[in-house]
Design an enzyme around this catalytic site. Structure first.
Site, short mmCIF file in Angstrom:
data_model
loop_
_atom_site.label_atom_id
_atom_site.label_comp_id
_atom_site.label_asym_id
_atom_site.label_seq_id
_atom_site.Cartn_x
_atom_site.Cartn_y
_atom_site.Cartn_z
N GLN B 122 0.86 -1.17 0.00
CA GLN B 122 0.00 0.00 0.00
C GLN B 122 0.90 1.23 0.00
O GLN B 122 1.64 1.47 0.95
CB GLN B 122 -0.86 -0.12 1.26
N GLY B 123 0.91 1.97 -1.13
CA GLY B 123 1.81 3.11 -1.26
C GLY B 123 1.11 4.42 -0.96
O GLY B 123 0.55 5.04 -1.87
N SER B 125 2.23 6.85 2.17
CA SER B 125 3.11 7.87 2.76
C SER B 125 4.24 8.23 1.81
O SER B 125 4.69 7.41 1.01
CB SER B 125 3.71 7.36 4.07
N SER B 157 4.97 -1.03 3.60
CA SER B 157 5.18 -2.33 4.25
C SER B 157 5.23 -3.45 3.23
O SER B 157 4.39 -3.50 2.33
CB SER B 157 4.07 -2.61 5.27
N GLU B 240 -8.11 -0.88 8.67
CA GLU B 240 -6.94 -1.15 9.50
C GLU B 240 -7.30 -1.18 10.97
O GLU B 240 -6.52 -1.64 11.79
CB GLU B 240 -5.89 -0.03 9.30
N SER B 357 -0.87 8.32 13.25
CA SER B 357 -0.30 8.45 14.59
C SER B 357 -1.40 8.71 15.62
O SER B 357 -2.52 9.10 15.29
CB SER B 357 0.67 9.63 14.62
N GLU B 359 -1.67 11.07 17.51
CA GLU B 359 -2.09 12.48 17.47
C GLU B 359 -3.13 12.72 16.38
O GLU B 359 -4.11 13.44 16.59
CB GLU B 359 -0.87 13.39 17.24
#
Lengths: 319, 376
Positions: B122-123, B125, B157, B240, B357, B359
């Site tokens: 999965q591209g 980021s 990943s 996810e 994240s 955050e």
């Protein structure tokens, strides 16, 4: 109850907990037929009422009714029920030879009833007795949250003078008491979060609402996460009845409510420290509720200790 | 197929074939070994039908609810047969194909994923695009009956094992933000793709930098609409935090169980242990409710950010406890078992970083669930 019935029931219960407290709330619950709902669908009746009461900061004698329905299911008219001493899940009385020593808590409803159900423990197990209220010493507790109306119950009685003495399902009573108080904690935590949320949107500093500052947003987000964790655990504990799950849910509800109190008080800042704002009522309530039917730190320590002794984790929630 | 019946047949199959299914390595193994193990499990599971349950027939599945997939992953994880992160990859990518790929493409490709024949990545980021996904820059420009992709992705990943990639590209102007993104399903053996695995602190090079240099991708490999890639990404991310997360909860329970039996007497503080158990059980209760909502036909959205925050917190609580009570293993142990605890402790530090994240999850909760308005 099906989904539609449950929604209607929840709306009605919320409405009456907002409008009434103490004896008036008891009367309104009678009018609604809440005890019949309890007999028909205990998880719904308890979760809806206690969450609403927590949210409205209302008190009632519903906890006595719930405990009575577990301990003395044959009793038609609910009576007062003695609760564990503060911080513990211990039975409120101990049998020591011919003597029964009482040391526990009660709601203010105990003043209205001639008799009270007292569960006593000895080495062999638990027995429940119906004790004349007049034989006990009652002392109203002010403490941190005088509005909660807790009563300290003490006394020393002759065992042979007592009626009853039937084997008691104390563990089941504790579990249901923990779930009820857990829901009340969740309700109070939701109310604190809503007070802080509204304040954050209205309070302007540096020319913008403080809700636009990430430091504020993250505290409120953390509060919602804490509340939903407790709510999920309570729901699962009703689905899978097990005293271990009820104790866990109560511990998490207590800890979550205190986390929410900390974040929301910081967001409310000065006004939340005054008695001019309703926040302090919820703060007082959750700190005291956390101490009933097992304080969160006692329950958590107890859980860890039990796992270390047995070498195995609690059962898990099946998919 | 009902869940109760499925549970019985999965458990029976796992018992019957225990020897065949077992990993051939000790401890955590190398990533090569982990991937070989994963493909073996997927192939055996596919042949026996198990990895096909819970997926629709039009992509080679056998039907049934998402709970079947959740249970299979739970059972495999509870027996230490798969690493849950790698195993759960189809949970994130197959739903995207089902919802957005042209039907014949999904029908051809998804069975390869479910059978372990292929690994996908999965591209999303990029070096300049982490939490702010709408700012991505990897560019696709029109070229005949297809597109040319130029740019760089990072934290992809399993890219070094993957045959395909769900790739987000910029097809609008640089200022088009989330409106000018297009998702492609790209072959990783296309000329112009360079994969460089990244060394990680836990010693498992599970993600890579991927460079795209004039890579051609045909029109029919667009997922969803042209310039509609944001919808693909937003649809994918909650997955996810649902079935994949359920598998991870089982893994945390398994590690807690092992920790209780391995920790030296007196090394575990009852209060810290009790709190870690409460956190994992609360997470499981929350994730179970999410699974049931999905089963009832509900769509997943911002509320799964709560599940993700709870996961990060619980995972770090479990491994903080491990680091305290198995401190000697983690600090100075050189045997395979120590190596596994050390790698997993280190990996738990990423639990509040990957997949959005902690955050960003809190920002989503503040904006979408608490309705706190814009943050500036």
């Amino acid at each position: 109850m099906d989904v539609a019935e449950r929604a209607l029931f929840a709306d009605t219960v919320r409405e009456i907990t907002v409008q009434n407290t103490e004896d008036e709330l008891d009367a309104a619950l009678d009018g609604l037929g809440w005890s019949e709902a309890l007999a028909e669908d205990r998880p719904t009746a308890v979760s809806v009422l206690f969450e609403a009461a927590g949210e409205a900061n209302a008190t009632s004698s519903a906890l006595d009714v719930v405990l009575c329905s577990v301990l003395v299911p044959s009793q038609r008219d609910a009576v007062a029920v003695a609760m564990p001493p503060v911080r513990t899940c211990d039975a409120p009385a101990r049998i020591d030879g011919p003597q029964v020593t009482v040391h526990g808590l009660a709601t203010r409803a105990i003043g209205r009833h001639d008799s009270v159900v007292v569960v006593a423990s000895d080495r062999s197990g638990h027995a429940s007795f119906v004790v004349p209220t007049a034989a006990l010493k009652l002392e109203h507790i002010r403490g941190l949250d005088p509005d909660l109306g807790l009563v300290e119950v003490t006394g020393s009685l002759e065992q042979r003078s007592l009626a009853g003495g039937t084997v008691a399902d104390w563990r089941d009573a504790v579990a249901v008491g923990q779930l009820a108080i857990g829901h009340e904690l969740v309700g109070a935590a939701r109310a604190m979060l809503e007070l802080a949320r509204v304040h954050a949107l209205e309070r302007m500093q540096f020319g913008r609402p403080i809700a636009s500052f990430q430091a504020i947003r993250h505290r409120l987000a953390e509060s919602l996460v804490a509340i939903e964790a407790a709510a999920a655990l309570l729901a699962a504990a009703w689905d899978e009845p097990d005293p271990v799950f009820a104790a866990m849910a109560k511990a998490v509800a207590g800890r979550s409510a205190r986390t929410v109190a900390r974040h929301c008080q910081q967001v409310l800042a000065g006004i939340g420290f005054t008695t001019e704002h309703p926040f302090h009522r919820y703060f007082r309530r959750v700190v005291v509720l956390d101490q009933l039917f097992g304080a969160s730190n006692e329950l958590t320590h107890g859980l860890g200790g039990d796992v270390l002794r047995s070498g195995s984790l609690p059962a898990t929630f099946p998919l | 197929m009902e869940l109760a019946e499925f549970k019985v047949s999965v458990d029976h199959w796992l018992d019957e074939h225990a020897e065949e299914l077992e990993p051939e390595f000790e401890g955590i193994g190398t990533l090569d070994e982990q991937m070989a193990q994963l493909r073996k499990i997927m192939r055996l599971g596919y042949d026996a039908g198990f990895t096909r349950w819970g997926w629709p027939a039009r992509v080679g599945g056998l039907g049934g609810s998402n709970l079947l997939r959740a249970y299979l992953g739970e059972a495999l994880t509870a027996r230490d047969l798969v690493e849950p992160g790698n195993y759960s990859m189809p949970e994130v990518l197959a739903p995207t194909m089902i919802d957005f790929a042209p039907p014949e493409l999904a029908a051809t490709m998804v069975p390869r994923l479910l059978s372990g024949e292929e690994i996908w990545c999965q591209g999303f980021s990029e070096p300049g695009t982490g939490s702010n996904l709408g700012s991505l820059a990897c560019r696709a420009t029109k070229d005949g009956d297809g597109w040319r992709v130029n740019g760089q992705k990072v934290w992809t990943s399993l890219a070094q094992y993957a045959q395909r990639c769900v790739l987000l590209t910029r097809t609008g102007t640089p200022e088009s933000a989330h409106r000018g993104i297009t998702a492609f399903f790209i072959n990783m053996d296309s000329p112009g793709i360079t994969v460089r695995p990244i060394e990680t602190m836990h010693g498992v090079p599970e993600f890579s930098e991927v460079f795209y240099d004039d890579v051609f991708v045909p029109d029919e490999r667009i997922l969803g609409q042209l310039d509609g890639g944001w919808a693909v990404a937003m649809d994918l991310l909650p997955y996810e935090r649902s079935t994949a997360l359920w598998h991870r909860v089982t893994y945390l329970q398994r590690r807690l169980e092992q920790l209780v039996s391995l920790a030296p007497a007196g090394a575990l503080d009852p209060a810290s242990l009790g709190e870690a158990i409460e956190q994992v059980w609360a997470l499981r209760a929350r994730s179970r409710a999410t699974q049931r909502r999905l089963e009832a036909g509900g769509t997943l959205g911002a509320e799964t950010s709560i599940d993700k925050v709870l996961l990060g917190t619980a995972e770090q609580a479990v491994f903080d406890l491990a680091a305290e009570s198995l401190g000697a293993w983690i600090a100075v142990g050189d045997d395979p078992e120590s190596g596994r605890w050390r790698a997993e402790f280190l990996y738990s530090r990423a639990a509040t970083i990957y997949g959005g994240s902690a955050e960003i999850q809190r920002n989503i909760i503040a904006r979408r669930l608490l309705d706190l308005g814009a943050d500036r």
